[in-house]
Design an enzyme around this catalytic site. Sequence first.
Site: not given
Length: 398
Positions: A208, A276, A286, A303, A306, A323, A337, A341
Amino acid sequence: MLAGKHVLLIIGGGIAAFKSLDLIRRLRERGATVTPVLTRAGEEFVTPLSVSALAGTKVFRDLFDLGDEAEMGHIQLSRVADLVVVAPATADLMAKMAQGHANDLASTLLLATDTPVLIAPAMNVRMWEHAATQRNLATLQGDGIAVVGPNEGDMACGEYGPGRMAEPLEIVAAIEARLADGPLKGKRVLVTSGPTHEPIDPVRYIANRSSGAQGTAVARALAALGARVVFITGPADVPPPEGVEVVRVQTAREMQAAVAAALPVDAGVFAAAVADWHVATATDRKLKKSKDGLPTLAFAENPDILREVSQRAEGRPALVVGFAAETDDVIENATAKRLRKGCDWIVANDVSPATGIMGGAENAVTLITDAGAETWPRMAKDAVARKLAERIAQALVG
């Protein structure tokens, strides 16, 4: 920052001992008093005369030195300093410390001290990666000993990898953080940061846009308040802060293992942008273009670090901060969230492309707690980090 502080510096026997000379100079520039202890192996790399000249005091070398024992016994020597620093901390010294050996002055001082200890490991990459050294490292960290480095790079032996002793200024920063008199002194805080890279094949991965800048700033701000920070980072764009214990990982599963190894802590700040999913069909070869069409990638869920830490039955940090990077309905999604969590706080922000926050220098966050949502003005990420660190200090120590 180190004016009036007293450092007992133990110099182990490795090529990195030459850096200890610059370390002494840097510490004295900042007002610290340095009492050097030179091991027999250390004398093979630096001379007692050079160490003494830079420290401006005598060098302690022998456990059974009648003059030294009459002037200042080894028990007293081990306890008069504000911090004991071992640089370089060789594999041999780390093994002695972990097993409680006391067969020379250095190991005896380390066993007899009730003063905080900081080590800067330095050794060949194979020695560092050996299971015995990693067991000893885990034992020492479990005993409360702080660690700075080692770094990755070229070595005197011609090999490349982790094992290079941290640079003198990095060690100075770690010493300053360890001796900081801020409100978080004595508290151990875990910070995760950066993205994770989930491999597809040896040359491709899923990632990301997280730069790691906000997590790095949070770790730096916590250390400035006196916390002992364990900084677990994925492959971020920004370098890790100085003065903290750095653990580098690549994947979410590696980060999960590193977090578990770092516990227990007083607080955990989970700023990392953990992927995720990972590719369940990742290959060690490759992937090639094929006339049969595009390859099919099967995904598996990563996994939820958090949630795992927030819902621990034993060893849960007193404060868990997550976060939430959102692109729509920021407060609603982040509030949900936090409840899902089980963490105490969520720091929510809008990472829509128009905001420029993901990878940028500024952030605009909302702190969500049991008391509700508190929106902060847009500010530099360092300023966000300082404000969050101060709130964490208030929560932990009042």
